[in-house]
Every structure is written in C-alpha cells, then in structure tokens.
Design a protein around this motif. Structure first.
Motif, PDB file in Angstrom:
ATOM      1  N   MET A  18       0.786  -1.154   0.024  1.00 45.19           N
ATOM      2  CA  MET A  18       0.022   0.018  -0.125  1.00 45.19           C
ATOM      3  C   MET A  18       0.951   1.131  -0.038  1.00 45.19           C
ATOM      4  O   MET A  18       0.608   2.179  -0.775  1.00 45.19           O
TER       5      MET A  18
ATOM      6  N   GLU B 157      -3.028   7.589   1.140  1.00 49.21           N
ATOM      7  CA  GLU B 157      -4.354   7.899   0.819  1.00 49.21           C
ATOM      8  C   GLU B 157      -5.474   7.673   1.900  1.00 49.21           C
ATOM      9  O   GLU B 157      -6.409   8.287   2.342  1.00 49.21           O
TER      10      GLU B 157
ATOM     11  N   GLU C 138      -1.666   3.921  -1.768  1.00 48.44           N
ATOM     12  CA  GLU C 138      -3.025   3.499  -1.024  1.00 48.44           C
ATOM     13  C   GLU C 138      -2.704   3.983   0.510  1.00 48.44           C
ATOM     14  O   GLU C 138      -3.903   4.367   1.028  1.00 48.44           O
TER      15      GLU C 138
END
Length: 153
Positions: free
Chosen positions: A125, A133, A130
C-alpha cells in the motif's frame, strides 16, 4: 492486560464425531471467548491507528515490525494518533490477535477499527500510494498541501 481473558478453551472432536470433517483424525480447535474478543475489539478501536507488533516502536524485535514502524514514520503518523501493542509481552495476546483477525502473522495494522493487513500489505500500500490516501482520508495525517502551508506560516 489481555492475559486473564484470553485463556481460550481448547476442545477436541472425537474421531467418530468428526469423521466427515477429518477422516479418522482428532482435531483440536481454539476459539476466543466473548470477553477476549471484546477486549481486543476495544483495543483495536482505542486509537485511529493501532499496530500489534513484536517489540515497541523505539525497539522493534522483528524485521517485519521494524519495517511497519518505519513506513508509518515515513508518513508522519503522529504518536497521539497511534497505539501499539507488544505481542511478545503477552503470549495470549499474540495468539488471540491472530484468531481475532484470522491473519497468521504479526505485525497487524488497524485503521479506525478496520484490519488493514500485515507487513507485506502495508509495504504494498505504501508503494502504490494507497496507504497515504487511507491515512489522509482517515484523518490520521494531513494532506501534503496542508503540511506545506503549515510549515510556511
């Protein structure tokens, strides 16, 4: 903290009762008590970001736990929004968290009470963006623009 309530009963199935499941073997199964599950659930929800790890953030006792802490440090996760639990300090917590999450390895990361994954998931991630985020949308770290404006003020 968790030791008293995580003494999960172990039960075995007799070969005759479990023949359709296991052939002729006896299997042992372990499960978390409701109290133990509730304690872990409360721990998971105790902070916006919760990390079950081997060691502490200042002294990780496992390379995977060290990597998880380093990635979170790279993202600037503030200490007041992160809670860590050293599973090496409590064997029952170590096995209980694995049963709770149905994930076999440590470290384990939770964000806003939701299980995210272990070291491999955290690193993946991080590499795709990700994780940043997720940390921003979960209000754990500010957006990059907000950080830049705060440092120039």
């Amino acid at each position: 903290m968790f030791r008293a309530s995580l003494h999960s009963p172990i039960f075995s199935l007799r070969p005759s009762a479990a023949k359709s499941l296991t052939g002729s073997r006896v299997i042992a199964a372990r499960y978390l008590s409701r109290e133990a599950r509730a304690q872990i659930q409360n721990a998971v929800k105790s902070s916006p970001l919760v990390l079950f790890m081997k060691g502490t953030p200042d002294l990780p006792e496992c390379g995977f736990s060290r990597a998880a802490v380093q990635v979170l440090d790279l993202h600037g996760v503030p200490p007041e929004k992160m809670k860590t639990y050293n599973v090496l300090a409590d064997d029952e917590l170590r096995s209980g968290i694995k049963e709770f999450s149905e994930w076999p390895t440590i470290p384990q990361l939770y964000v806003n009470g939701e299980f995210i994954g272990g070291c491999d998931i955290i690193l993946g991630m991080h590499q795709t963006g990700e994780l940043e985020e997720l940390l921003i949308t979960s209000d754990i770290i500010p957006k990059v623009e907000e950080q830049a404006q705060a440092s120039t003020a």
